[in-house]
Design a protein around this motif. Structure first.
Motif, short mmCIF file in Angstrom:
data_model
loop_
_atom_site.label_atom_id
_atom_site.label_comp_id
_atom_site.label_asym_id
_atom_site.label_seq_id
_atom_site.Cartn_x
_atom_site.Cartn_y
_atom_site.Cartn_z
N SER A 1 5.57 -1.27 -13.65
CA SER A 1 5.52 0.58 -14.26
C SER A 1 4.46 0.82 -14.90
CB SER A 1 7.04 0.10 -14.72
OG SER A 1 7.93 -0.39 -14.06
N GLU A 2 4.09 0.16 -15.79
CA GLU A 2 3.02 0.85 -17.18
C GLU A 2 1.47 1.48 -15.98
OE1 GLU A 2 1.41 2.51 -19.76
OE2 GLU A 2 3.35 2.26 -19.56
N LEU A 3 1.72 -0.28 -15.16
CA LEU A 3 0.11 0.68 -14.26
C LEU A 3 0.53 1.65 -13.26
CD1 LEU A 3 -1.04 -3.82 -13.81
CD2 LEU A 3 -2.18 -1.85 -15.23
N LEU A 4 1.78 1.78 -12.31
CA LEU A 4 1.69 2.55 -12.18
C LEU A 4 1.54 3.63 -12.50
CD1 LEU A 4 4.01 1.53 -8.94
CD2 LEU A 4 1.64 1.98 -8.58
N THR A 5 2.31 3.64 -13.18
CA THR A 5 2.08 4.82 -14.14
C THR A 5 0.91 5.74 -15.11
OG1 THR A 5 4.72 4.63 -14.22
CG2 THR A 5 3.58 6.37 -15.93
N GLU B 1 0.83 -1.20 0.10
CA GLU B 1 0.22 -0.40 -0.38
C GLU B 1 1.14 1.29 -0.09
OE1 GLU B 1 -3.02 -0.41 3.05
OE2 GLU B 1 -3.30 -2.41 2.02
N LEU B 2 0.71 2.47 -1.15
CA LEU B 2 1.64 3.26 -1.26
C LEU B 2 1.08 4.02 -1.95
CD1 LEU B 2 3.42 2.84 -4.24
CD2 LEU B 2 2.90 0.69 -3.21
N LEU B 3 1.89 5.52 -2.21
CA LEU B 3 0.93 6.44 -2.66
C LEU B 3 1.79 6.82 -4.25
CD1 LEU B 3 1.74 9.31 -0.26
CD2 LEU B 3 -0.60 7.87 -0.80
N ALA B 4 1.01 6.90 -5.72
CA ALA B 4 1.60 6.69 -6.08
C ALA B 4 2.23 8.38 -6.72
CB ALA B 4 0.37 6.50 -7.18
N LEU B 5 3.35 7.70 -6.10
CA LEU B 5 4.86 9.03 -6.84
C LEU B 5 5.67 8.36 -7.88
CD1 LEU B 5 4.83 9.46 -3.23
CD2 LEU B 5 4.06 11.77 -5.06
N VAL C 1 7.54 4.10 -8.51
CA VAL C 1 7.90 3.10 -9.23
C VAL C 1 8.80 2.50 -9.41
CG1 VAL C 1 7.99 2.91 -11.90
CG2 VAL C 1 6.40 4.25 -10.97
N PRO C 2 10.62 2.51 -9.73
CA PRO C 2 11.60 1.83 -8.95
C PRO C 2 11.18 1.27 -7.80
CG PRO C 2 12.54 4.10 -9.22
CD PRO C 2 11.09 4.18 -9.00
#
Length: 108
Positions: free
Chosen positions: A39-43, A8-12, A16-17
């Protein structure tokens, strides 16, 4: 892969890495396909829902044997829509890439 990986995180952008690394460590070996997908989904969340959106990343083995990756966010109205970008477009290929990778795996 032992049990599921749940983050669980913030999409920053900096996440991503970090998530790619967590996925690799959870799988116990590099897996570029899963790392590209996460990577693509978070982006996509960052670009289309908003930076710092809370997300949950889940990675687990599904009953059918496929590796399942889920990235969820709280926006019930943000739907993923694959586009057909022109050859000069610099964006819009991510979901096509995800579709190709998952079809190659037989888990699309």
């Amino acid at each position: 892969m032992s049990g599921p990986l749940v983050l669980e995180l913030l999409a920053l952008p900096k996440a991503v890495p970090e998530v790619r690394r967590a996925v690799r460590e959870h799988l116990g070996a590099p897996c570029s396909e899963v790392q590209v997908c996460v990577s693509e989904l978070l982006t996509n969340v960052i670009a289309h829902v908003g930076e710092a959106t809370p997300v949950t990343v889940r990675l687990f083995r599904a009953p059918d044997g496929c590796t399942r990756l889920e990235v969820t966010d709280p926006d019930a109205h943000a739907w993923l829509i694959a586009r057909r970008p022109g050859e000069d477009d610099e964006t819009g290929r991510g979901l096509l890439l995800l579709d190709a990778i998952t079809r190659r795996w037989g888990c699309g």
